[in-house]
Motif scaffolding. Structure first.
Motif, PDB file in Angstrom:
ATOM      1  N   UNK A   1       0.644  -0.752  -0.384  1.00 34.32           N
ATOM      2  CA  UNK A   1      -0.032   0.497  -0.043  1.00 34.32           C
ATOM      3  C   UNK A   1       0.579   1.114  -0.044  1.00 34.32           C
ATOM      4  N   UNK A   2       2.029   1.136   0.959  1.00 40.50           N
ATOM      5  CA  UNK A   2       3.230   2.057   0.656  1.00 40.50           C
ATOM      6  C   UNK A   2       2.894   2.480  -0.201  1.00 40.50           C
ATOM      7  N   UNK A   3       4.271   1.432  -1.144  1.00 43.18           N
ATOM      8  CA  UNK A   3       4.661   1.521  -2.622  1.00 43.18           C
ATOM      9  C   UNK A   3       3.551   2.183  -3.300  1.00 43.18           C
ATOM     10  N   UNK A   4       2.473   1.786  -3.372  1.00 44.20           N
ATOM     11  CA  UNK A   4       1.095   2.155  -4.457  1.00 44.20           C
ATOM     12  C   UNK A   4       0.707   3.141  -4.064  1.00 44.20           C
ATOM     13  N   UNK A   5       1.088   3.619  -3.083  1.00 40.11           N
ATOM     14  CA  UNK A   5       0.941   4.983  -2.587  1.00 40.11           C
ATOM     15  C   UNK A   5       2.228   6.312  -3.147  1.00 40.11           C
TER      16      UNK A   5
END
Length: 91
Positions: free
Chosen positions: A5-9
């Motif tokens: 999720x962090x990478x996607x954000x």
């Protein structure tokens, strides 16, 4: 999962900043304002932040909007004065 999720954000943020810069660079140099919106949806402001702009976005009792454009960058931030009004039930 949280790392994904962090990478996607982070990737979404990078794409939006890139789109904002590309929007400005497509304009003639005299027409560049360095603030506006990406695709008419996501606000951006790439001008150096000022104290007045920070104050007007983060604490503006005259604006009822809780989410307002970032004083610097892409996206939205919280107008804490409006949030206080909303939380107190006075809004």
């Amino acid at each position: 999962m949280a790392r994904g999720v962090d990478r996607t954000a982070a990737a979404a943020a990078a794409v939006l900043v890139g789109a904002a810069v590309a929007t400005e660079l497509r304009k003639a140099p005299a027409e560049r304002t360095w603030h506006g919106s990406v695709a008419g949806l996501v606000p951006y402001d790439l001008r150096p932040p000022t104290f007045d702009r920070l104050r007007s976005r983060l604490w503006n009792p005259d604006d009822p909007a809780v989410l307002v454009p970032h004083p610097f960058g892409v996206g939205w931030t919280v107008n804490f004065a409006a949030l206080r009004e909303l939380a107190s039930g006075r809004a």
